[in-house]
Design a protein around this motif. Sequence first.
Motif, PDB file in Angstrom:
ATOM      1  N   ALA A  13    -119.085 -40.394-177.834  1.00 49.66           N
ATOM      2  CA  ALA A  13    -118.306 -41.553-177.378  1.00 49.66           C
ATOM      3  C   ALA A  13    -116.868 -41.130-177.076  1.00 49.66           C
ATOM      4  O   ALA A  13    -116.277 -41.555-176.087  1.00 49.66           O
ATOM      5  CB  ALA A  13    -118.340 -42.653-178.421  1.00 49.66           C
ATOM      6  N   ALA A  28    -125.855 -52.684-182.527  1.00 48.79           N
ATOM      7  CA  ALA A  28    -125.011 -51.632-181.967  1.00 48.79           C
ATOM      8  C   ALA A  28    -124.224 -50.971-183.096  1.00 48.79           C
ATOM      9  O   ALA A  28    -124.067 -51.535-184.177  1.00 48.79           O
ATOM     10  CB  ALA A  28    -124.057 -52.231-180.949  1.00 48.79           C
ATOM     11  N   GLN A  32    -119.844 -47.784-180.376  1.00 45.15           N
ATOM     12  CA  GLN A  32    -120.372 -48.087-179.044  1.00 45.15           C
ATOM     13  C   GLN A  32    -119.649 -49.277-178.427  1.00 45.15           C
ATOM     14  O   GLN A  32    -119.915 -49.650-177.295  1.00 45.15           O
ATOM     15  CB  GLN A  32    -121.875 -48.382-179.138  1.00 45.15           C
ATOM     16  CG  GLN A  32    -122.690 -47.177-179.568  1.00 45.15           C
ATOM     17  CD  GLN A  32    -124.143 -47.516-179.862  1.00 45.15           C
ATOM     18  OE1 GLN A  32    -124.444 -48.551-180.445  1.00 45.15           O
ATOM     19  NE2 GLN A  32    -125.039 -46.630-179.472  1.00 45.15           N
TER      20      GLN A  32
END
Lengths: 265, 262
Positions: free
Chosen positions: A260, B130, B134
């Motif tokens: 990420a 989630a 994220q």
Amino acid sequence: MSVGARLRRAAEVVALPAVLLAAWWVTSDGSESFYFPPLREVVAVLPDTWFAGGADARIVSDVLPSLARLLTGYGLAAVVGVGAGLLIGSSPVLRALVEPVLEVFRAVPPPATVPLLVAVAGIDDLMKVLVIVFGCLWPILLNTVEGVRAVDPVLADTCRSYGIRGPGRVRSLVLRSASPQIMTGLRQALSVGIILMVISEMFAASNGIGFTVVQFQRTFAVPQMWTGIIVLGLLGVTLAWVFRVVEARVLRWYEGIRSAHRSGG
Amino acid sequence: MLEVRGLRKVYTSQDRTVEALRDITFSVAAGELVCLVGPSGCGKTTLLKCLAGLLGPTGGEVRVEGRSVNGPPPGMAVVFQEYGRSLFPWMTVAQNVELPLRHKGHGRAERRRLVTGALADVGLAHTPDAYPWQLSGGMQQRVAIARALAYEPHVMLMDEPFAAVDAQTRADLEDLIRTLWDRTGVTTLFVTHDIDEAVYLGERVVVLSSSPTVVQDDLPVDLPRERDQLDTRAMPRFTELRSRVYGEIRAAQRAASRPDGA
């Protein structure tokens, strides 16, 4: 992943080993050297050497005992290392007291302790397991201490303010937060453990892969000795693969954060 | 509900002492929404940590629901500024919200009800599975707010919760706080360095001085209860209150920067 991508990935993994094996096969084919026989010969004797004889086959009588000792020692080291690491990492006083000593223990090459342990613990399974524990313990312990120390203070405050204490805190916060470092320790310990498994069997043993390799070497059964080395290599690769599968599951969140951050810049 | 009397905090290290908080006295009544605003570096986070029972004061006292605070009070939930570091990255959104409830001793069905309700309240009903990393920053802070709500606190402390999100997200989150407070009536203390935000959100604004910190002013916000990002901010009264707080904070900073101190 698509089927095509999977196939490609599989091809990438297999390509270099295949080339190396082929090179070994071709260059050793005409070998006259006693100690470096043709790979063809080694492969020819491999099935008979390890798998023939049903319940008496070496895969049962030697590989299984080796594996059992390795996993026992490794498991003990993991339990003791993570447990002690949690205690030491959570207490600055304890850490200041024991850390210099731990560093010294870690610096001692584990094989050097084999003769001592042979003398003290005898030549049975206990000695070999202890050697493995002694080698595996330090990377696990020291990495766990590091991981426990590095728990994020904001997360720690969050736990405190929601009354998350005691075993629940260890389970939900400390162990998970330290898991990347703990896994690093466990990975280092696994390779140390395999080395020690073999060495301890070479010193004094009546079975095991290390014992078998030394026996073949002493009886000049050189192709068979090479099969032992190949079996060890395959065992190492298999264990490393199992470890990676477990690690990917345990650290899924950690890899997720890293990717990420990479894509988010 | 929340009383702070003569709170003082001095940090002592080997070669120097720093007086972060000199003398803080104020209180928040049950069901009130109070904003605490002060110039940067005035010890807002120190004050909040003392109120949350995460830091022991050097002097004075904090009382929550009549009981003196010497550890985190059971009926309090804290929303931290660093949302990214206050959510457990190894847990999903729903697990993050649920964790404090497990330790509070709620049964499975009750936990489920509270988690689902709180996530719906903050507009995250669709992302329970989630992982926090994220989500965008604003959504992560919504998860932290949902966690605090599900805990059913008597007092909610918020430490500059929107300092790190973009302007649009920030306006949305401010309105979310107003809506939730309107509906639940939970006593809320909202710490911020943003004067507009303090006046827009609060029913009262407590203004802190520069460090060593004292309470500079404590003024009621007599704006209509229904707040709107455009209308409220365009009201003459909003501008007046804003100017007053702004003036006080500037005076405090000037006083602090004079060589003879405060």
